[in-house]
Design a protein around this motif. Structure first.
Motif, PDB file in Angstrom:
ATOM      1  N   GLN A   1       9.085  20.150  -8.466  1.00 32.47           N
ATOM      2  CA  GLN A   1       8.760  20.256  -9.881  1.00 32.47           C
ATOM      3  C   GLN A   1       7.367  19.702 -10.173  1.00 32.47           C
ATOM      4  N   LEU A   2       6.965  18.693  -9.418  1.00 27.31           N
ATOM      5  CA  LEU A   2       5.660  18.068  -9.617  1.00 27.31           C
ATOM      6  C   LEU A   2       4.540  18.803  -8.890  1.00 27.31           C
TER       7      LEU A   2
ATOM      8  N   PRO B   1       6.781   6.728  -8.830  1.00 24.98           N
ATOM      9  CA  PRO B   1       7.915   7.637  -9.070  1.00 24.98           C
ATOM     10  C   PRO B   1       7.517   9.066  -9.414  1.00 24.98           C
ATOM     11  N   LYS B   2       6.257   9.284  -9.760  1.00 30.58           N
ATOM     12  CA  LYS B   2       5.792  10.627 -10.096  1.00 30.58           C
ATOM     13  C   LYS B   2       4.941  11.236  -8.985  1.00 30.58           C
ATOM     14  N   SER B   3       5.012  10.664  -7.806  1.00 30.35           N
ATOM     15  CA  SER B   3       4.249  11.181  -6.670  1.00 30.35           C
ATOM     16  C   SER B   3       5.085  12.216  -5.921  1.00 30.35           C
TER      17      SER B   3
ATOM     18  N   GLN C   1      10.562   2.217  -1.301  1.00 34.32           N
ATOM     19  CA  GLN C   1       9.577   1.311  -1.898  1.00 34.32           C
ATOM     20  C   GLN C   1       8.395   2.105  -2.441  1.00 34.32           C
ATOM     21  N   ALA C   2       7.981   3.133  -1.711  1.00 34.03           N
ATOM     22  CA  ALA C   2       6.869   3.972  -2.163  1.00 34.03           C
ATOM     23  C   ALA C   2       7.223   4.696  -3.456  1.00 34.03           C
TER      24      ALA C   2
ATOM     25  N   ASN D   1       0.835  -1.196   0.000  1.00 31.70           N
ATOM     26  CA  ASN D   1       0.000   0.000   0.000  1.00 31.70           C
ATOM     27  C   ASN D   1       0.871   1.248   0.000  1.00 31.70           C
ATOM     28  N   ILE D   2       0.817   2.005  -1.077  1.00 31.04           N
ATOM     29  CA  ILE D   2       1.727   3.143  -1.261  1.00 31.04           C
ATOM     30  C   ILE D   2       1.506   4.219  -0.198  1.00 31.04           C
ATOM     31  N   SER D   3       0.243   4.506   0.107  1.00 29.98           N
ATOM     32  CA  SER D   3      -0.046   5.549   1.098  1.00 29.98           C
ATOM     33  C   SER D   3       0.577   5.225   2.449  1.00 29.98           C
ATOM     34  N   SER D   4       0.516   3.957   2.828  1.00 29.14           N
ATOM     35  CA  SER D   4       1.037   3.570   4.135  1.00 29.14           C
ATOM     36  C   SER D   4       2.551   3.440   4.136  1.00 29.14           C
ATOM     37  N   LEU D   5       3.129   2.964   3.028  1.00 28.64           N
ATOM     38  CA  LEU D   5       4.585   2.934   2.921  1.00 28.64           C
ATOM     39  C   LEU D   5       5.143   4.339   3.069  1.00 28.64           C
ATOM     40  N   ASN D   6       4.552   5.260   2.312  1.00 30.73           N
ATOM     41  CA  ASN D   6       5.000   6.647   2.347  1.00 30.73           C
ATOM     42  C   ASN D   6       4.693   7.292   3.699  1.00 30.73           C
TER      43      ASN D   6
END
Length: 227
Positions: free
Chosen positions: A206-207, A175-177, A169-170, A142-147
């Motif tokens: 930049q993002l 990679p564009k978050s 890992q997130a 889960n990306i939200s929780s990893l981050n």
């Protein structure tokens, strides 16, 4: 019986991620059309959410939640309400919706992550970390929780090695978050690796050029690095 085949075009546009066109379709339906009004509200709520027009989304998501209709959709919309309330600073309302989800037993990794996020915003670090851990136990990817957990560990100066692993890992998965890049940069800052920190923080900027938190992180790193 209500005829919902007329909605197929809008559903297709939504599934194709053409959210503006899907929104225009659903808004353009005649008021006397023989369609399920709650289903229309459901898709309007989803479209507005995807377009980040959160105040508009709330109106339609709330209609679905109070309709007492299809359970899975009600739970999904309640979850979206919680996220929107959290993002817009309405923490008590976010808590209310999340507690309702808890009562139903609807505990996905995303729900745990949302509860953790709200707890962090309320400065309840222990509860925040506990729910991020539960989220990752349910879904290790889960990306939200990893981050989120990586960032919280960094902010608390706890287990920075694990924080780095989680944030890497997130970023690998997203990679564009801007949020993930910012968190990884912040971990490097906490580790004293300022060059690496600025690399990722500048990518995040930049993002998301108008993000005050990212800008503050960059200033903190530059101050420490003596730039």
């Amino acid at each position: 019986m209500q005829n919902n085949t007329i909605l197929n075009e809008g559903k297709l546009l939504y599934s194709q991620k053409k959210y503006e066109r899907a929104l225009a379709f659903f808004l353009g339906l005649p008021s006397d059309s023989e369609t399920d009004k709650i289903e229309v509200s459901y898709y309007l709520g989803l479209c507005y959410t995807k377009l980040e027009r959160y105040d508009d989304a709330l109106l339609f998501l709330e209609q679905v939640v109070t309709s007492g209709g299809q359970l899975e959709r009600v739970l999904q919309c309640r979850f979206l309400l919680a996220v929107i309330y959290a993002l817009s600073g309405r923490k008590r309302l976010a808590d209310f919706e999340l507690n309702k989800l808890l009562e139903t037993g609807y505990m996905t990794a995303s729900v745990y992550a949302a509860i953790a996020f709200v707890a962090w915003e309320q400065n309840d670090t222990e509860r925040c970390m506990n729910y991020y851990e539960q989220s990752l136990k349910s879904d290790p990817d889960n990306i939200s929780s990893l981050n989120g957990l990586g960032y919280v560990l960094a902010c608390q100066d706890k287990d920075l090695t694990r924080a780095l692993t989680l944030c890497k890992q997130a970023v690998k998965s997203a990679p564009k978050s801007a949020a993930c890049l910012d968190s990884l940069g912040w971990v490097y800052y906490k580790l004293g690796l300022y060059k690496d920190a600025l690399q990722y923080l500048n990518q995040a900027k930049q993002l998301d050029k108008n993000n005050a938190e990212i800008e503050n992180h960059i200033k903190s790193v530059e101050l420490k690095a003596g730039n």
